[in-house]
Design an enzyme around this catalytic site. Structure first.
Site, mmCIF file in Angstrom:
data_model
loop_
_atom_site.group_PDB
_atom_site.id
_atom_site.type_symbol
_atom_site.label_atom_id
_atom_site.label_comp_id
_atom_site.label_asym_id
_atom_site.label_seq_id
_atom_site.Cartn_x
_atom_site.Cartn_y
_atom_site.Cartn_z
ATOM 1 N N LEU A 1 -16.952 3.993 -18.128
ATOM 2 C CA LEU A 1 -18.175 4.490 -19.229
ATOM 3 C C LEU A 1 -18.063 3.396 -20.375
ATOM 4 C CD1 LEU A 1 -20.274 6.384 -20.493
ATOM 5 C CD2 LEU A 1 -18.617 7.215 -22.029
ATOM 6 N N ASP B 1 0.759 -1.168 -0.025
ATOM 7 C CA ASP B 1 0.008 0.107 -0.243
ATOM 8 C C ASP B 1 1.015 1.205 -0.274
ATOM 9 O OD1 ASP B 1 -1.535 2.186 0.692
ATOM 10 O OD2 ASP B 1 -2.973 0.690 1.774
ATOM 11 N N ASN C 1 -8.632 8.116 -20.923
ATOM 12 C CA ASN C 1 -8.075 6.669 -21.400
ATOM 13 C C ASN C 1 -9.323 5.613 -21.949
ATOM 14 O OD1 ASN C 1 -4.718 6.128 -20.723
ATOM 15 N ND2 ASN C 1 -5.767 8.121 -20.726
ATOM 16 N N TYR D 1 -12.480 13.506 -6.605
ATOM 17 C CA TYR D 1 -11.416 12.858 -7.397
ATOM 18 C C TYR D 1 -10.375 13.829 -7.934
ATOM 19 C CZ TYR D 1 -9.041 10.866 -11.363
ATOM 20 O OH TYR D 1 -8.203 10.702 -12.341
ATOM 21 N N ASP E 1 -28.110 13.710 -14.099
ATOM 22 C CA ASP E 1 -26.752 14.110 -14.167
ATOM 23 C C ASP E 1 -25.873 14.148 -12.818
ATOM 24 O OD1 ASP E 1 -24.452 14.798 -15.631
ATOM 25 O OD2 ASP E 1 -25.036 16.746 -16.443
ATOM 26 N N THR F 1 -4.113 13.719 -14.270
ATOM 27 C CA THR F 1 -5.232 13.737 -15.199
ATOM 28 C C THR F 1 -5.533 15.304 -15.502
ATOM 29 O OG1 THR F 1 -7.868 13.583 -15.164
ATOM 30 C CG2 THR F 1 -6.687 13.709 -12.829
ATOM 31 N N ASP F 2 -6.260 15.240 -16.659
ATOM 32 C CA ASP F 2 -6.849 16.860 -17.180
ATOM 33 C C ASP F 2 -7.846 17.325 -16.336
ATOM 34 O OD1 ASP F 2 -8.651 15.208 -18.131
ATOM 35 O OD2 ASP F 2 -8.459 15.900 -20.159
ATOM 36 N N GLY G 1 -21.847 18.469 -10.285
ATOM 37 C CA GLY G 1 -20.473 19.119 -10.535
ATOM 38 C C GLY G 1 -20.002 18.355 -11.735
ATOM 39 N N ALA H 1 -3.687 5.185 -7.540
ATOM 40 C CA ALA H 1 -4.793 6.101 -7.041
ATOM 41 C C ALA H 1 -6.032 5.564 -7.064
ATOM 42 C CB ALA H 1 -4.672 7.323 -8.180
ATOM 43 N N LYS I 1 -6.458 14.705 -6.719
ATOM 44 C CA LYS I 1 -5.388 14.599 -7.843
ATOM 45 C C LYS I 1 -4.633 15.709 -7.663
ATOM 46 C CE LYS I 1 -4.264 11.544 -10.015
ATOM 47 N NZ LYS I 1 -3.236 10.526 -9.946
ATOM 48 N N THR J 1 -5.686 7.956 -0.163
ATOM 49 C CA THR J 1 -4.874 7.315 -1.022
ATOM 50 C C THR J 1 -4.002 8.377 -1.927
ATOM 51 O OG1 THR J 1 -6.047 5.260 -1.408
ATOM 52 C CG2 THR J 1 -4.516 5.575 -3.002
HETATM 53 P P1 NAD Z 1 -7.108 2.145 -11.864
HETATM 54 O O1 NAD Z 1 -8.138 2.428 -10.870
HETATM 55 O O2 NAD Z 1 -7.566 1.298 -12.952
HETATM 56 O O3 NAD Z 1 -5.871 1.664 -10.943
HETATM 57 C C1 NAD Z 1 -5.429 2.008 -9.916
HETATM 58 C C2 NAD Z 1 -4.348 1.096 -9.398
HETATM 59 O O4 NAD Z 1 -3.891 1.600 -7.975
HETATM 60 C C3 NAD Z 1 -5.109 -0.213 -8.882
HETATM 61 O O5 NAD Z 1 -4.496 -1.398 -9.513
HETATM 62 C C4 NAD Z 1 -5.223 -0.254 -7.402
HETATM 63 O O6 NAD Z 1 -5.131 -1.398 -6.819
HETATM 64 C C5 NAD Z 1 -3.925 0.668 -7.303
HETATM 65 N N1 NAD Z 1 -4.079 1.406 -5.937
HETATM 66 C C6 NAD Z 1 -5.125 1.707 -5.283
HETATM 67 N N2 NAD Z 1 -5.010 2.472 -4.127
HETATM 68 C C7 NAD Z 1 -3.579 1.920 -3.799
HETATM 69 C C8 NAD Z 1 -2.819 2.182 -2.636
HETATM 70 N N3 NAD Z 1 -2.915 2.779 -1.495
HETATM 71 N N4 NAD Z 1 -1.578 1.543 -2.810
HETATM 72 C C9 NAD Z 1 -1.015 0.915 -3.881
HETATM 73 N N5 NAD Z 1 -1.937 0.630 -4.860
HETATM 74 C C10 NAD Z 1 -3.040 1.239 -4.872
HETATM 75 O O7 NAD Z 1 -6.708 3.767 -12.519
HETATM 76 P P2 NAD Z 1 -6.401 4.038 -13.687
HETATM 77 O O8 NAD Z 1 -7.530 4.217 -14.688
HETATM 78 O O9 NAD Z 1 -5.296 2.989 -14.324
HETATM 79 O O10 NAD Z 1 -5.471 5.320 -13.552
HETATM 80 C C11 NAD Z 1 -4.045 5.226 -13.059
HETATM 81 C C12 NAD Z 1 -3.562 6.554 -12.979
HETATM 82 O O11 NAD Z 1 -3.736 7.541 -13.980
HETATM 83 C C13 NAD Z 1 -4.473 7.251 -11.868
HETATM 84 O O12 NAD Z 1 -3.557 8.207 -11.060
HETATM 85 C C14 NAD Z 1 -5.285 8.207 -12.407
HETATM 86 O O13 NAD Z 1 -5.713 9.619 -11.713
HETATM 87 C C15 NAD Z 1 -4.476 8.595 -13.912
HETATM 88 N N6 NAD Z 1 -5.428 8.881 -14.942
HETATM 89 C C16 NAD Z 1 -6.268 8.345 -15.241
HETATM 90 C C17 NAD Z 1 -7.075 8.385 -16.606
HETATM 91 C C18 NAD Z 1 -7.913 7.386 -16.970
HETATM 92 O O14 NAD Z 1 -8.752 7.650 -17.938
HETATM 93 N N7 NAD Z 1 -8.078 6.033 -16.452
HETATM 94 C C19 NAD Z 1 -6.647 9.638 -17.190
HETATM 95 C C20 NAD Z 1 -5.656 10.358 -16.645
HETATM 96 C C21 NAD Z 1 -5.074 10.045 -15.689
#
Ligand code: NAD
Length: 365
Positions: free
Chosen positions: A201, A60, A191, A161, A303, A135-136, A306, A84, A165, A101
């Site tokens: 989604l 963790d 992504n 969220y 909706d 993230t954006d 926010g 995250a 971030k 987290t």
């Molecule tokens: P996700 O939720 O799919 O994966 C998050 C991972 O973090 C999981 O494997 C989870 O087990 C792990 N995790 C959570 N809490 C933890 C902790 N306390 N210690 C260790 N591991 C922990 O997220 P994602 O979509 O893969 O996003 C990854 C990163 O990219 C994030 O920081 C997110 O903010 C950023 N991001 C995501 C997107 C998107 O569209 N998904 C876009 C831009 C940025």
């Protein structure tokens, strides 16, 4: 030079894409550090699990002692921090875990990285990188304008969220300014792609459509997101982590602005072309009424509070400085994604049944 890259959140959607990319397209040593929350899925790392260049720590990021142990054991040259809590709806229902987290966890990881970094010889200190992936959504809402988010856009987050971030981004930059920890930050748009958790989604709509369930669209579906294929993001992240300039921020986007309703309609049309309603063998058809086209399943729901209207990224800096451009258009990427969900029922069936959480691995690296 061969790097030793520690990827936090490596069992998540983007983290696992980064690890698959690193193992398949580089010579670097890679360790995944993940707590395996509900979003962590070791199945997504199956394609690289047997590589001798890959290892796993079940840790963790809020646990400083375990983090210190990982740093002294793996001795990373690069940290890519993706761990995250990432789902906006969950942050509205229960913000506490996001604060813990995303803010406390990032702080704890920064401190552990700093303790380790301060013990390195100067030339290794200079080469070390802490890459924070963000993230954006930290920039807030572009509303109905034609503006784009650039690296200098002011932060204005709307949800728990994005606020958490944004806080973590500020901490990372403060650790650079105050302690000299060599950091890089990236802010990316939405992504999509393979191995995406079904609450998000696109996979949610694909699986609901295939089972004849309603396709719930928030408001009138006019919210605009800039969609980036996850493998393009993974490639950009590795480029930034290995070639980016310390102290800099890079925005990453797909030049693919789409309304949410358009995304859902595209999924319906692709499914209609590949497997007409009621014909997918791996899901039981639940719809009570006759459905001739998947679009008939679209329903509009209240909706989200926010809810930002529009996000769009200016990714010209990463293109200019590192030569990165996305390879997939939305049309090619969404087709690959829909096909991947059709072809990989075992992956999402194990998520839907909860089996993916059974028999989780202990520390392996
Ligand atoms: P996700 O939720 O799919 O994966 C998050 C991972 O973090 C999981 O494997 C989870 O087990 C792990 N995790 C959570 N809490 C933890 C902790 N306390 N210690 C260790 N591991 C922990 O997220 P994602 O979509 O893969 O996003 C990854 C990163 O990219 C994030 O920081 C997110 O903010 C950023 N991001 C995501 C997107 C998107 O569209 N998904 C876009 C831009 C940025």
């Amino acid at each position: 030079m061969t790097q030793r890259i520690l990827v936090t959140g490596g069992a998540g959607f983007i983290g696992s894409a980064v690890i698959r990319y690193l193992i398949n397209h580089s010579h670097h040593q890679v360790a995944c550090l993940d707590k395996l929350s509900y979003a962590g899925n070791m199945d997504s790392l199956d394609p690289v699990a047997d590589s001798v260049r890959y290892g796993f720590y079940h840790v963790d990021i809020c646990d400083a002692c375990s983090l210190d142990r990982v740093f002294s054991d793996f001795r990373p040259t690069i940290v890519m921090h993706l761990a995250a809590e990432s789902h906006v709806d969950r942050s509205i229902d229960g913000p506490a875990q996001f604060i813990h987290t995303n803010i406390v966890g990032t702080y704890t990881l920064l401190e552990s990285a700093r303790r380790y970094w301060s013990t390195l010889e100067p030339r290794y200190q200079k080469a070390f990188r802490f890459h924070h992936i963000s993230t954006d959504e930290v920039f807030g809402d572009l509303g109905g304008t034609d503006d784009l988010f650039s690296e200098t856009t002011s932060y204005d987050p709307s949800s728990p969220y994005s606020a958490s971030k944004a806080s973590s981004d500020h901490l990372v930059r403060a650790w650079y300014r105050t302690y000299g920890l060599p950091v890089i930050v990236t802010n990316c748009s939405n992504n999509y792609g393979a191995y995406h958790f079904p609450e998000k989604l696109i996979p949610h709509m694909i699986l609901n459509a295939l089972s004849g369930k309603p396709l719930p669209v928030y408001g009138d579906g006019s919210q605009i997101r800039d969609w980036l294929y996850v493998e393009d993001h993974a490639r950009a992240l590795v480029m930034v982590a290995t070639e980016g300039k310390i102290g800099e921020t890079y925005n990453i986007g797909g030049h693919n602005e789409k309304k949410n309703l358009e995304v859902v309609e595209t999924i319906c049309d692709l499914l209609q072309e590949i497997v007409p309603p009621g014909n997918y063998p791996h899901l039981k058809w639940a719809s009570a009424s006759e459905v001739k086209h998947y679009r008939e399943l679209i329903t509009f729901v209240k909706d989200r509070p926010g809810h930002d209207v529009r996000y769009a990224i200016d990714a010209s800096k990463i293109q200019r400085e590192l030569g990165w451009v996305p390879r997939e258009s939305f049309e090619s990427g969404i087709r690959k994604t829909v096909q991947w969900y059709l072809d990989n029922p075992r992956w999402w069936q194990r998520v839907l049944s909860g089996e993916y959480q059974l028999g989780r691995l202990g520390e392996q690296a």
